[in-house]
Design a protein around this motif. Structure first.
Motif, PDB file in Angstrom:
ATOM      1  N   ALA A  83       0.822  -1.192  -0.086  1.00 34.30           N
ATOM      2  CA  ALA A  83       0.177   0.044  -0.031  1.00 34.30           C
ATOM      3  C   ALA A  83       0.874   1.179  -0.175  1.00 34.30           C
ATOM      4  O   ALA A  83       0.476   2.381  -0.626  1.00 34.30           O
ATOM      5  CB  ALA A  83      -0.642   0.047   1.206  1.00 34.30           C
ATOM      6  N   GLY A  84       2.025   1.370   0.659  1.00 42.97           N
ATOM      7  CA  GLY A  84       2.904   2.402   0.759  1.00 42.97           C
ATOM      8  C   GLY A  84       3.316   2.770  -0.652  1.00 42.97           C
ATOM      9  O   GLY A  84       3.486   3.816  -1.081  1.00 42.97           O
ATOM     10  N   ILE A  85       3.761   1.474  -1.195  1.00 43.45           N
ATOM     11  CA  ILE A  85       4.350   1.867  -2.781  1.00 43.45           C
ATOM     12  C   ILE A  85       3.184   2.340  -3.652  1.00 43.45           C
ATOM     13  O   ILE A  85       3.396   3.291  -4.442  1.00 43.45           O
ATOM     14  CB  ILE A  85       5.029   0.629  -3.253  1.00 43.45           C
ATOM     15  CG1 ILE A  85       6.067   0.005  -2.478  1.00 43.45           C
ATOM     16  CG2 ILE A  85       4.915   0.501  -4.661  1.00 43.45           C
ATOM     17  CD1 ILE A  85       6.498  -1.461  -2.901  1.00 43.45           C
ATOM     18  N   LEU A  86       2.136   1.900  -3.409  1.00 41.48           N
ATOM     19  CA  LEU A  86       0.857   2.459  -4.426  1.00 41.48           C
ATOM     20  C   LEU A  86       0.447   3.835  -3.898  1.00 41.48           C
ATOM     21  O   LEU A  86       0.266   4.553  -4.896  1.00 41.48           O
ATOM     22  CB  LEU A  86      -0.250   1.440  -4.328  1.00 41.48           C
ATOM     23  CG  LEU A  86      -0.208   0.063  -4.696  1.00 41.48           C
ATOM     24  CD1 LEU A  86      -1.459  -0.776  -4.280  1.00 41.48           C
ATOM     25  CD2 LEU A  86      -0.098  -0.105  -6.261  1.00 41.48           C
ATOM     26  N   ILE A  87       0.711   4.307  -2.755  1.00 40.35           N
ATOM     27  CA  ILE A  87       0.307   5.486  -2.467  1.00 40.35           C
ATOM     28  C   ILE A  87       1.368   6.412  -2.984  1.00 40.35           C
ATOM     29  O   ILE A  87       1.153   7.657  -3.519  1.00 40.35           O
ATOM     30  CB  ILE A  87       0.307   5.627  -0.868  1.00 40.35           C
ATOM     31  CG1 ILE A  87      -0.881   5.016  -0.305  1.00 40.35           C
ATOM     32  CG2 ILE A  87       0.171   7.232  -0.397  1.00 40.35           C
ATOM     33  CD1 ILE A  87      -0.802   4.826   1.329  1.00 40.35           C
ATOM     34  N   ASP A  88       2.816   6.035  -2.788  1.00 40.63           N
ATOM     35  CA  ASP A  88       3.565   7.023  -3.432  1.00 40.63           C
ATOM     36  C   ASP A  88       3.567   7.063  -4.855  1.00 40.63           C
ATOM     37  O   ASP A  88       3.924   8.172  -5.453  1.00 40.63           O
ATOM     38  CB  ASP A  88       4.998   6.390  -2.970  1.00 40.63           C
ATOM     39  CG  ASP A  88       5.469   6.589  -1.634  1.00 40.63           C
ATOM     40  OD1 ASP A  88       4.900   7.528  -1.038  1.00 40.63           O
ATOM     41  OD2 ASP A  88       6.260   6.162  -1.070  1.00 40.63           O
ATOM     42  N   GLY A 231      13.338  15.460   3.143  1.00 37.65           N
ATOM     43  CA  GLY A 231      13.304  14.003   3.250  1.00 37.65           C
ATOM     44  C   GLY A 231      14.518  13.184   3.128  1.00 37.65           C
ATOM     45  O   GLY A 231      15.263  13.768   2.375  1.00 37.65           O
ATOM     46  N   VAL A 232      14.656  12.214   3.957  1.00 33.85           N
ATOM     47  CA  VAL A 232      15.745  11.241   3.697  1.00 33.85           C
ATOM     48  C   VAL A 232      15.631  10.200   2.643  1.00 33.85           C
ATOM     49  O   VAL A 232      14.500   9.874   2.491  1.00 33.85           O
ATOM     50  CB  VAL A 232      16.213  10.752   5.032  1.00 33.85           C
ATOM     51  CG1 VAL A 232      16.518  11.880   6.182  1.00 33.85           C
ATOM     52  CG2 VAL A 232      15.128   9.738   5.398  1.00 33.85           C
ATOM     53  N   TYR A 371       9.530   9.836   1.111  1.00 31.07           N
ATOM     54  CA  TYR A 371       9.296   8.414   0.907  1.00 31.07           C
ATOM     55  C   TYR A 371       8.424   8.012   2.172  1.00 31.07           C
ATOM     56  O   TYR A 371       8.420   6.846   2.558  1.00 31.07           O
ATOM     57  CB  TYR A 371      10.511   7.610   0.890  1.00 31.07           C
ATOM     58  CG  TYR A 371      11.395   7.622  -0.496  1.00 31.07           C
ATOM     59  CD1 TYR A 371      11.071   6.879  -1.312  1.00 31.07           C
ATOM     60  CD2 TYR A 371      12.394   8.705  -0.326  1.00 31.07           C
ATOM     61  CE1 TYR A 371      12.061   7.084  -2.541  1.00 31.07           C
ATOM     62  CE2 TYR A 371      13.356   8.863  -1.519  1.00 31.07           C
ATOM     63  CZ  TYR A 371      12.969   7.999  -2.518  1.00 31.07           C
ATOM     64  OH  TYR A 371      13.698   8.121  -3.816  1.00 31.07           O
ATOM     65  N   LEU A 372       7.691   8.846   2.436  1.00 32.54           N
ATOM     66  CA  LEU A 372       6.623   8.896   3.670  1.00 32.54           C
ATOM     67  C   LEU A 372       5.810   7.689   3.499  1.00 32.54           C
ATOM     68  O   LEU A 372       5.565   6.779   4.355  1.00 32.54           O
ATOM     69  CB  LEU A 372       5.988   9.868   3.928  1.00 32.54           C
ATOM     70  CG  LEU A 372       5.239  10.029   5.108  1.00 32.54           C
ATOM     71  CD1 LEU A 372       6.083   9.785   6.509  1.00 32.54           C
ATOM     72  CD2 LEU A 372       4.249  11.231   5.364  1.00 32.54           C
ATOM     73  N   GLY A 373       5.087   7.159   2.443  1.00 30.74           N
ATOM     74  CA  GLY A 373       4.439   6.124   2.017  1.00 30.74           C
ATOM     75  C   GLY A 373       4.999   4.838   2.366  1.00 30.74           C
ATOM     76  O   GLY A 373       4.376   4.122   3.098  1.00 30.74           O
ATOM     77  N   LYS A 429      20.358  12.733   9.712  1.00 28.37           N
ATOM     78  CA  LYS A 429      20.554  13.737   8.870  1.00 28.37           C
ATOM     79  C   LYS A 429      20.031  13.251   7.399  1.00 28.37           C
ATOM     80  O   LYS A 429      20.233  12.385   7.081  1.00 28.37           O
ATOM     81  CB  LYS A 429      22.026  14.225   8.747  1.00 28.37           C
ATOM     82  CG  LYS A 429      22.554  14.823   9.957  1.00 28.37           C
ATOM     83  CD  LYS A 429      24.186  15.249   9.887  1.00 28.37           C
ATOM     84  CE  LYS A 429      24.604  15.621  11.320  1.00 28.37           C
ATOM     85  NZ  LYS A 429      25.969  16.033  10.975  1.00 28.37           N
ATOM     86  N   PRO A 430      19.585  14.353   6.728  1.00 33.55           N
ATOM     87  CA  PRO A 430      19.061  13.974   5.291  1.00 33.55           C
ATOM     88  C   PRO A 430      20.348  13.780   4.593  1.00 33.55           C
ATOM     89  O   PRO A 430      21.202  14.138   4.714  1.00 33.55           O
ATOM     90  CB  PRO A 430      18.279  15.130   4.935  1.00 33.55           C
ATOM     91  CG  PRO A 430      17.944  15.893   6.207  1.00 33.55           C
ATOM     92  CD  PRO A 430      19.047  15.679   7.235  1.00 33.55           C
ATOM     93  N   SER A 431      19.927  12.898   3.771  1.00 30.98           N
ATOM     94  CA  SER A 431      21.046  12.515   2.470  1.00 30.98           C
ATOM     95  C   SER A 431      20.365  12.616   1.396  1.00 30.98           C
ATOM     96  O   SER A 431      19.356  12.471   0.944  1.00 30.98           O
ATOM     97  CB  SER A 431      21.740  11.363   2.679  1.00 30.98           C
ATOM     98  OG  SER A 431      20.823  10.142   2.520  1.00 30.98           O
ATOM     99  N   ALA A 432      21.530  12.537   0.231  1.00 32.21           N
ATOM    100  CA  ALA A 432      21.016  12.762  -1.262  1.00 32.21           C
ATOM    101  C   ALA A 432      20.423  11.556  -1.624  1.00 32.21           C
ATOM    102  O   ALA A 432      20.840  10.405  -1.252  1.00 32.21           O
ATOM    103  CB  ALA A 432      22.081  12.988  -2.236  1.00 32.21           C
ATOM    104  N   ASN A 433      19.050  11.634  -2.587  1.00 33.56           N
ATOM    105  CA  ASN A 433      18.446  10.578  -2.868  1.00 33.56           C
ATOM    106  C   ASN A 433      19.027   9.732  -4.026  1.00 33.56           C
ATOM    107  O   ASN A 433      19.605  10.470  -4.978  1.00 33.56           O
ATOM    108  CB  ASN A 433      16.991  11.009  -3.283  1.00 33.56           C
ATOM    109  CG  ASN A 433      16.063  11.318  -2.023  1.00 33.56           C
ATOM    110  OD1 ASN A 433      16.541  10.950  -0.916  1.00 33.56           O
ATOM    111  ND2 ASN A 433      15.219  12.134  -2.217  1.00 33.56           N
TER     112      ASN A 433
END
Length: 433
Positions: A83-88, A231-232, A371-373, A429-433
């Motif tokens: 569901a998280g993948i589908l939401i994103d 976002g990280v 990538y919250l979903g 700490k956030p990092s580059a995606n």
């Protein structure tokens, strides 16, 4: 000259009218709260108050009837990463609308179930619906609309489920316990309410983002920059201690919360010797204070770090669980003291509400929205497994031992483990995606 003055006055009136107009995000928040009010309460909390009646009708024991909620929790956790993948990928609103129809149909057939096996099948479909239109999608949608007031709004959202747990069982209790009506009519009434107050908002006034309406989060002027949470990357989150401490801590909290909630009505009737109406009333008190805890701790988290609020709420929940016991010189027993059990519902309810609301907010605070979903999908998977294990283990031990003493001692021990894990959650700490 007069015409110029009139135009200026009219312009000021229009500006004042625009300023006084309520930010549309609040309508979205109310709609999401209504949906969560019904989805969680009707799937998890209302059936738990019906367990004694279902056991009587279908000739089942605690372990067999508890499998209904266990199935929902187990399969919801298994479907959560997908569901998280589908939401994103497709957005939370599209996924919500699919889930809301699945749940509406399942609720409509619930009162027609002729066996425990039929309830098992319905709870499987409720699991799919719950993971599609439950907590994750609603948190993401309201997080799109609010930044500055996110804690308050998410607190209001998650408080909706506690309000449902407090109101809906009491609402249908006279019908459920009436000899000419029963649980089928009571649940059928709730299914009608679901179509009216959950399905309709999902397909009408709930919008996915403020940008889709030419607005900005919190209703601020678009020229004013809005501070957002960086976002990280998903891999950074998976490698971090924060994710695993949050996951294990929240799974332990859910083990304690859902495991105890699923059995507490049976305990009130069978071991504390309350009447069915008294048992439902105490269950309702627990959820009223859960409602207060969710909103209050959510508001507090707008002022201090959310992980600290989660730690405080976890400690309160642990203290509440201790009130279930009477400790003598040589033994420990479950209390039957009405005052003490009432105090338990108050303290445990506050801890339940506060920790429940903070889990999602801590995830947003630490990992951001990139990538919250997927991240919430992982956390929901772990939470659901913990909740399913708690419900299953506690009901099985009660069935085998005939008492809730050992099950409730386990709840207290697991709540302590939750506190330890929450204590070690640190920002990353956030990092580059």
């Amino acid at each position: 000259m007069i015409s110029v003055v009139i135009e200026q006055v009219q312009g000021k009136i229009k500006m004042n009218h625009t300023k006084e107009k309520m930010f549309y995000g609040w309508y979205v928040a109310i709609g999401c709260t209504l949906i969560y009010f019904f989805t969680n309460a009707m799937t998890l909390f209302v059936p738990e108050t019906l367990f004694p009646r279902l056991m009587e009708e279908f000739g089942s024991n605690e372990a067999e009837i508890s499998k209904t909620v266990i199935i929902t929790l187990l399969f919801a956790s298994l479907f959560a990463p997908l569901a998280g993948i589908l939401i994103d990928k497709f957005g939370p609103l599209k996924i919500m609308r699919i889930g809301i129809i699945i749940m509406a149909l399942s609720f409509s057939f619930y009162g027609l179930a002729d066996s425990v096996s039929a309830l098992y099948r319905l709870h499987f479909f409720l699991a799919i619906g719950l993971v599609f239109c439950g907590l994750v999608v609603n948190v993401i949608i309201v997080s799109n609309w609010f930044v500055k007031h996110r804690g308050k709004v998410v607190g209001m959202l998650v408080a909706g489920s506690s309000l449902g747990g407090a109101i809906l069982p009491l609402l249908i209790s006279p019908i459920v316990n009436h000899p000419d009506w029963g649980w089928r009519w009571g649940y059928g009434l709730l299914s009608i309410f679901f179509w009216l107050f959950a399905v309709i908002p999902a397909y009408t006034f709930i919008k996915e983002t403020p940008e889709s309406m030419g607005l900005s989060p919190d209703g601020l002027d678009q020229s004013i920059p809005v501070q957002t949470i960086a976002g990280v990357s998903l891999w950074t989150a998976i490698k971090s201690r924060a994710l695993w401490c949050l996951g294990i801590g929240s799974a332990c909290l859910w083990f304690s919360i859902q495991g105890l909630n699923s059995q507490i009505t049976i305990f009130f009737e069978q071991e504390a010797n309350f009447s069915p109406q008294q048992a439902v009333f105490l269950f309702s008190i627990l959820f009223w204070f859960s409602f207060i805890g969710k909103f209050t701790f959510g508001a507090i988290s707008d002022k201090i770090p959310k992980r600290k609020v989660l730690l405080l709420a976890s400690i309160i929940l642990f203290i509440g669980s201790l009130l279930l016991f009477d400790i003598g010189q040589n033994h420990i027993s479950l209390t039957q003291n009405t005052t003490k059990l009432t105090l338990f519902t108050v303290i445990f309810g506050l801890g339940f509400g506060g920790s429940f609301s903070m889990i999602q907010l801590v995830a947003v605070e630490i990992f951001g929205k990139a990538y919250l979903g997927r991240i919430l999908g992982i956390i929901t998977f772990v939470d659901g497994m913990g909740a399913a294990l708690g419900t299953n283990l506690l009901s099985q031990i009660k069935t085998n031992s005939g008492s809730y003493l050992i099950p409730f001692m386990i709840v207290t021990g697991v709540a302590l483990i939750a506190i330890i894990n929450v204590f070690f959650i640190k920002p990353i700490k956030p990092s580059a995606n």
